[in-house]
Motif scaffolding. Sequence first.
Motif, short mmCIF file in Angstrom:
data_model
loop_
_atom_site.label_atom_id
_atom_site.label_comp_id
_atom_site.label_asym_id
_atom_site.label_seq_id
_atom_site.Cartn_x
_atom_site.Cartn_y
_atom_site.Cartn_z
N THR A 150 6.54 32.64 26.51
CA THR A 150 7.77 32.49 27.29
C THR A 150 8.62 31.39 26.68
O THR A 150 8.12 30.31 26.35
CB THR A 150 7.45 32.11 28.76
N LEU A 151 9.92 31.67 26.52
CA LEU A 151 10.87 30.66 26.08
C LEU A 151 11.61 30.12 27.30
O LEU A 151 12.02 30.89 28.18
CB LEU A 151 11.89 31.24 25.10
N SER A 152 11.80 28.82 27.33
CA SER A 152 12.48 28.21 28.47
C SER A 152 13.32 27.03 27.98
O SER A 152 13.25 26.63 26.81
CB SER A 152 11.47 27.75 29.52
N CYS A 153 14.11 26.48 28.90
CA CYS A 153 14.92 25.31 28.57
C CYS A 153 15.56 24.76 29.84
O CYS A 153 15.64 25.44 30.87
CB CYS A 153 16.03 25.65 27.57
N SER A 154 16.01 23.52 29.75
CA SER A 154 16.97 22.98 30.70
C SER A 154 18.31 23.01 29.97
O SER A 154 18.38 22.71 28.78
CB SER A 154 16.60 21.54 31.08
N SER A 155 19.37 23.38 30.69
CA SER A 155 20.61 23.66 29.97
C SER A 155 21.84 23.33 30.79
O SER A 155 21.85 23.46 32.02
CB SER A 155 20.65 25.15 29.58
N THR A 156 22.90 22.91 30.08
CA THR A 156 24.22 22.80 30.70
C THR A 156 25.04 24.07 30.50
O THR A 156 26.23 24.08 30.79
CB THR A 156 24.99 21.60 30.11
N GLY A 157 24.41 25.14 30.00
CA GLY A 157 25.09 26.42 29.90
C GLY A 157 24.91 27.14 28.59
O GLY A 157 24.34 28.24 28.53
N ASN A 158 25.38 26.55 27.50
CA ASN A 158 25.31 27.23 26.21
C ASN A 158 23.88 27.48 25.77
O ASN A 158 23.57 28.54 25.22
CB ASN A 158 26.04 26.41 25.14
N LEU A 159 23.01 26.51 25.99
CA LEU A 159 21.62 26.68 25.57
C LEU A 159 20.93 27.79 26.35
O LEU A 159 20.12 28.54 25.79
CB LEU A 159 20.86 25.36 25.72
N ALA A 160 21.25 27.91 27.62
CA ALA A 160 20.64 28.97 28.43
C ALA A 160 20.97 30.34 27.85
O ALA A 160 20.09 31.21 27.74
CB ALA A 160 21.13 28.88 29.87
N GLY A 161 22.23 30.56 27.47
CA GLY A 161 22.60 31.82 26.86
C GLY A 161 21.94 32.04 25.52
O GLY A 161 21.49 33.16 25.21
N ALA A 162 21.85 30.99 24.71
CA ALA A 162 21.22 31.11 23.40
C ALA A 162 19.74 31.44 23.52
O ALA A 162 19.21 32.26 22.75
CB ALA A 162 21.42 29.81 22.61
N VAL A 163 19.06 30.82 24.47
CA VAL A 163 17.64 31.11 24.67
C VAL A 163 17.45 32.53 25.18
O VAL A 163 16.57 33.26 24.71
CB VAL A 163 17.01 30.09 25.65
N GLY A 164 18.28 32.95 26.14
CA GLY A 164 18.17 34.31 26.66
C GLY A 164 18.35 35.36 25.58
O GLY A 164 17.58 36.33 25.49
N ALA A 165 19.35 35.17 24.73
CA ALA A 165 19.62 36.13 23.67
C ALA A 165 18.52 36.12 22.62
O ALA A 165 18.06 37.18 22.16
CB ALA A 165 20.97 35.82 23.03
N ALA A 166 18.09 34.93 22.21
CA ALA A 166 17.05 34.84 21.19
C ALA A 166 15.73 35.44 21.68
O ALA A 166 15.01 36.10 20.92
CB ALA A 166 16.85 33.38 20.78
N ALA A 167 15.42 35.21 22.95
CA ALA A 167 14.20 35.79 23.52
C ALA A 167 14.27 37.30 23.52
O ALA A 167 13.29 37.99 23.19
CB ALA A 167 13.98 35.26 24.94
#
Length: 433
Positions: A150-167
Motif C-alpha cells: 500500500t502506498l500512502s502519504c500525508s498531503s496538502t493536495g498535489n502529493l495525494a494526486g501523485a500517489v494515487g496516480a502512481a499507485a
Amino acid sequence: MAVQTVASTENAGNAIDLGPAAALSCRECGERFPLGPIFACATCFGPLEVAYDLPGGGPAETEALRKRIEAGPNNIWRYAPLLPVPADVATKPNLNPGFTELVKADRLARELGVTGGLHIKDDSGNPTHSFKDRVVAIAVEAARAFGFTTLSCSSTGNLAGAVGAAAARSGFRSCVFIPHDLEAGKVVMAAVYGGELVGIEGTYDDVNRFCSELIGDPIGEGWGFVNVNLRPYYGEGSKTLAYEICEQLGWRLPDNIVIPIASGSQLTKIDKGLKELISLGLVEDKPYKIFGAQAEGCSPVSRAFKDGHDVVRPVKPDTIAKSLAIGNPADGPYALDITRRTGGAVEDVNDEQVVDAIKLLARTEGIFAETAGGVTVGVLKKLIETGLLDPAGETVVLNTGDGLKTLDAVAPTTGPSATIRPNLQSFREAGLV
C-alpha cells in the motif's frame, strides 16, 4: 511520534537493489544504516538521507557519464545512475515524470528588470501536473524493494494526486490523507484514481502527525508512506530538478535559483543535486545563490531568516497557497543553512501579491501557475526590488504545479472582459477596440 528504527531491516540491506544507493546516513551525526524503510537515526533521531557509491574518475569517466545521461529517456530515469533506483527502472510500470520544459522567460524578465537571463522550470508538465510526480516515482521503487503493498502519504493536495496516480499505474493499493479543507480541484484529482482518500479535520501538520502514529500501529504494516518511512528516498526525486536545470542550460550552474518552501525538502535536495554535479565534474564549479519563497500566511522559515535565528518556530497556516501551508517544516533549519551558505535569502509575499504574480506570469509567458508558482514569482519580484537578488545574474524560478488546481485563488478577479450582444455595434460599445 512513533519512530521506526533500523532493527527491523538490519539484515535486509544487502539484498536490496536500489542502484548506487549504499546506505542511509544521518544528517546530524553522520551514522550510517543499511537501506530500509526508516527515516530517523536510532542514535540521535536526526533525519536520514541516502548515501551513494556514485561513479567517479577522470575526464573520460565524466564524459562517459554525460553521454549516458544524454542518451537516456526523456524523463527522470536518464539520471538513474545518480538515484536510488535499480538499473532497469525504466522498464517498470511508472508514470515516468520529469524532463519538463525550462522556459526562457524574456517577457517576464523585461517586466521585472532581469538582465542576466530568466528561466521558468515549469513542472506543471508532469503526469499529474506537479513536481510531486518526481518524488513519488522514486518512492515507488523503494516501496517495491521493501515489499510494501500500500502506498500512502500525508498531503496538502498535489502529493495525494501523485500517489494515487502512481499507485494505479504501478499496481499498488493507495490510501492517502489530506486536510479536510483543500481546494476542490485537488480533492477531485486525488480521488479520481480509485484509491482511498481520507480527509482529516485539522492542518497538514495534524495530518502528518496522524500518519506518523499510523506507521507505528499494526494497521500500517505493509504501508509505504512516501513522505514518512520512505522519505529518504522520496526526497531524492527533487534532485532531478537540479540535474535537469543544469543539463538544459548546457551543463552549467545558474547564478540564482528561487525555490518554494513547504517542508523545505525540495530546496535542500536541489542543493544536494547541484553539489553532486559539481563533484562528478558534470558542471564547472562556481558560486550560486539559492533563495527560498514562502507565503506570508505560512512563513516560519522566512521569519527565522529575517530574525537571524537558526530555529524555525511553528506557525498556524493562513494562506491561499495551501500546497505550501506546512507550519512546522521538517527541513526548515537546513533550508536556512543553505540559503545563508550560498548568499541567498528567504522571503515571503502576501496573498494579493501571490495572485498578482500568477497573473503576471500568465500574461507574459503563457504559463498558468498554481499558487506556489505565484509565490516564487512574487518573491522573485520582491527580491529584485529589495536588492537581495542581482538581476544581472542568470536566474531560474520554479513553477511546481498547474493553475487549474487552484482556480479559486484567481477566480474572484479573473473573468470575461465584457459580455455583449452578438453584433458589431455591441462590440464597439464595449470599448474593446
